[in-house]
Write an enzyme that holds these catalytic residues in place. Sequence first.
Site, mmCIF file in Angstrom:
data_model
loop_
_atom_site.group_PDB
_atom_site.id
_atom_site.type_symbol
_atom_site.label_atom_id
_atom_site.label_comp_id
_atom_site.label_asym_id
_atom_site.label_seq_id
_atom_site.Cartn_x
_atom_site.Cartn_y
_atom_site.Cartn_z
ATOM 1 N N GLY B 88 3.058 -5.213 11.664
ATOM 2 C CA GLY B 88 3.242 -4.699 10.320
ATOM 3 C C GLY B 88 3.163 -3.187 10.287
ATOM 4 O O GLY B 88 2.641 -2.543 11.192
ATOM 5 N N ARG B 89 3.699 -2.640 9.193
ATOM 6 C CA ARG B 89 3.732 -1.203 9.044
ATOM 7 C C ARG B 89 3.444 -0.899 7.599
ATOM 8 O O ARG B 89 4.137 -1.419 6.717
ATOM 9 C CB ARG B 89 5.147 -0.743 9.371
ATOM 10 C CG ARG B 89 5.237 0.544 10.113
ATOM 11 C CD ARG B 89 6.673 0.780 10.437
ATOM 12 N NE ARG B 89 6.946 0.452 11.825
ATOM 13 C CZ ARG B 89 7.896 1.036 12.525
ATOM 14 N NH1 ARG B 89 8.672 1.950 11.957
ATOM 15 N NH2 ARG B 89 8.098 0.726 13.782
ATOM 16 N N LYS B 110 -5.534 -2.073 12.967
ATOM 17 C CA LYS B 110 -4.751 -1.126 12.174
ATOM 18 C C LYS B 110 -5.092 0.279 12.613
ATOM 19 O O LYS B 110 -6.266 0.640 12.690
ATOM 20 C CB LYS B 110 -5.072 -1.305 10.691
ATOM 21 C CG LYS B 110 -4.255 -0.417 9.788
ATOM 22 C CD LYS B 110 -4.523 -0.784 8.349
ATOM 23 C CE LYS B 110 -3.619 0.001 7.413
ATOM 24 N NZ LYS B 110 -3.816 -0.411 6.027
ATOM 25 N N ASP B 204 -3.718 -1.245 -5.121
ATOM 26 C CA ASP B 204 -2.387 -1.443 -4.527
ATOM 27 C C ASP B 204 -2.118 -2.936 -4.350
ATOM 28 O O ASP B 204 -1.638 -3.370 -3.314
ATOM 29 C CB ASP B 204 -2.291 -0.696 -3.196
ATOM 30 C CG ASP B 204 -0.834 -0.514 -2.747
ATOM 31 O OD1 ASP B 204 0.072 -0.641 -3.601
ATOM 32 O OD2 ASP B 204 -0.609 -0.248 -1.562
#
Lengths: 181, 468
Positions: B88-89, B110, B204
Amino acid sequence: MTQAVTTAPSNPGDAHHLAPIVYDELRRLARTYMRRERPGQTLEATALVHEAFLRLADAGTPWTDRRHFLGIAARSMRQILVERARARGAQKRWAGLDPVSMTAALERASAGDAALPAIDEALTRLEQVDPEQARIVELRYFIGLSVEESAEALNISPATLKRRWALARAWLFRELSGDPA
Amino acid sequence: MTPEQWRRARELFEAAIDDPPTDLPRCLADRCDDHVVRREVASLMRNHARAGEFLTHPVGDLAELLEETPPFAPGQTVGPYRIDAEVGRGGMGRVYRAKDTRLNRTVAIKALPAELAPDPSQRERLRREARAAAALSHPGICTVYALDEVDGALYIVTGYIEGRTLHDEIVNGDRPSYARLIDTARQLASALASAHAAGITHRDLKPENVMRTVDGRIKILDFGLARQPRAALAAAGAASIVTHAGAVVGTPAYMAPEQLNGQPADLRTDVFAFGVLMYEYATGRHPFDAPTAIARAGRVLTAEPEPLARYRADLSAALVSVIDRCLAKAPDERFASAIDLLGALPEAETVGRRAVPLVGPSGTTAIADTSWWRMHQNRDRALPPGRHRGLVREGRAARSNVGRLHCVERARHGLEHAQRTSGVHRGDARRRADGAAPLRDADHPGRRSDHGGDARRGRPGLDHGCLT
């Protein structure tokens, strides 16, 4: 049912609250471009901003004003690029130069991103003296608008813009090269 | 220099570059009697002549300026971890699947891209994310194992979650059944409530950040933008809040009106994002859908969404009204936090015309929940008749989030206990004991015993007012 309490922007002409979207769109576009990137191709800020505008400005949106858009886009681009340069340790590289090399790098515009945080800080000081000066630098340098386009964005004549752009460059150059006033 | 002096200097400078005088000092002396202004103009003219190509070419190639180098490569060993693949990014980091070679388990790592790794503010953000998520212990929040640094690379190690994001499900065109929708809403609200009880705003929340594990459990990912209350920040030794004034955080499509207006986010901002997310999950449509980001923002500020019932006639009025209330433009019109939201969400088994079984397509979730509760049986105590309603009332009136959640939990534990000892179906027991006012939080624990414990020991809780 939802209460229809509408908190429309206090002034419909003021689109500053939309800055986050412009910023996000520019970053997103930049990322998309870079994925498509082919060797030897450069990505110009101007192209990016024009595409962002085309994408964002369509009929019936809060954008009625291309001028406003350009101002916010230029400011966002400044923020994105300076943040990134800081993250890459630009300040350290810049501070490692002696004054002669610093001035030479500025004169020849060969500093790459090393000078960006220093330019940004000087620009913030210039902004306090004369906010319009900072706007001009953002439009001309950070999104690469021509004299005519920048003049239109600021609603001044191209001749006036040219003179004020010269003033901004002189002011910033003095600030960055350490010339005593 | 005064503004008037600057204006004068600018005027003289502009005249001088238009028509450069042969003798600048004399020319200035003739036209201006203020020596401060004269000196400034002379200095600027000197630098005008020196500036060469300074700023004459627009800032360089963006591809080069914005380039990112991945922090790790597959196959690489970082401390005790072997990197398997990038999975993932995000806006601020890359996520890898990796193997902890000591414990022989799969973890997620991460880390920041190499260009951002030396930046103190980016590092502080990553640390803050780790601290925010680590402050929470809830089955719906991804567990943080470690915050490590190897050769200048700072990274967070968390549990590796196998599953699909809600974004995947939405894009895939999966429309959840009513039972699945309620289950998802309750699990998500419960996880968010545990963050809110600790005073943490996620800021978020979006379908990309919510994952359904293979066994049906909803997990909130990515506390990268989460904000802790000031006191907690100070205790953690953070010098300042990293996001400086005016900096842009969040994802525009899920921003609340107040965020778009540049006002600070608080718990109610997460409530709005919850509403957008649930609406989108239920219908496959963004409630403020528009062709461009900017048009969508305009609609968030001014337009009302299409009534949910238009797309989903099968939803109960109770669920529709909860989602509508989350989507209110004015923060005051929304639930004050996910704790209140969770309390208002209908229960899967009692809502709607037909009874929806608790154990359905997402039955694994309900089972997982129950087993999680059983781990906390030490807190189970039988409650005197009617006491749980009193607790709910107390909870509603409690001054702190922790206190409120604690009351609700106590009531729930009492009911669970009654149910186990009497062998009556939980819903029946409640309806009998409770009349028309069900205790709504029974399915999902909002918070584990550590916070309940805080409340019992009478430690001060977190008032809403200090959470922004």
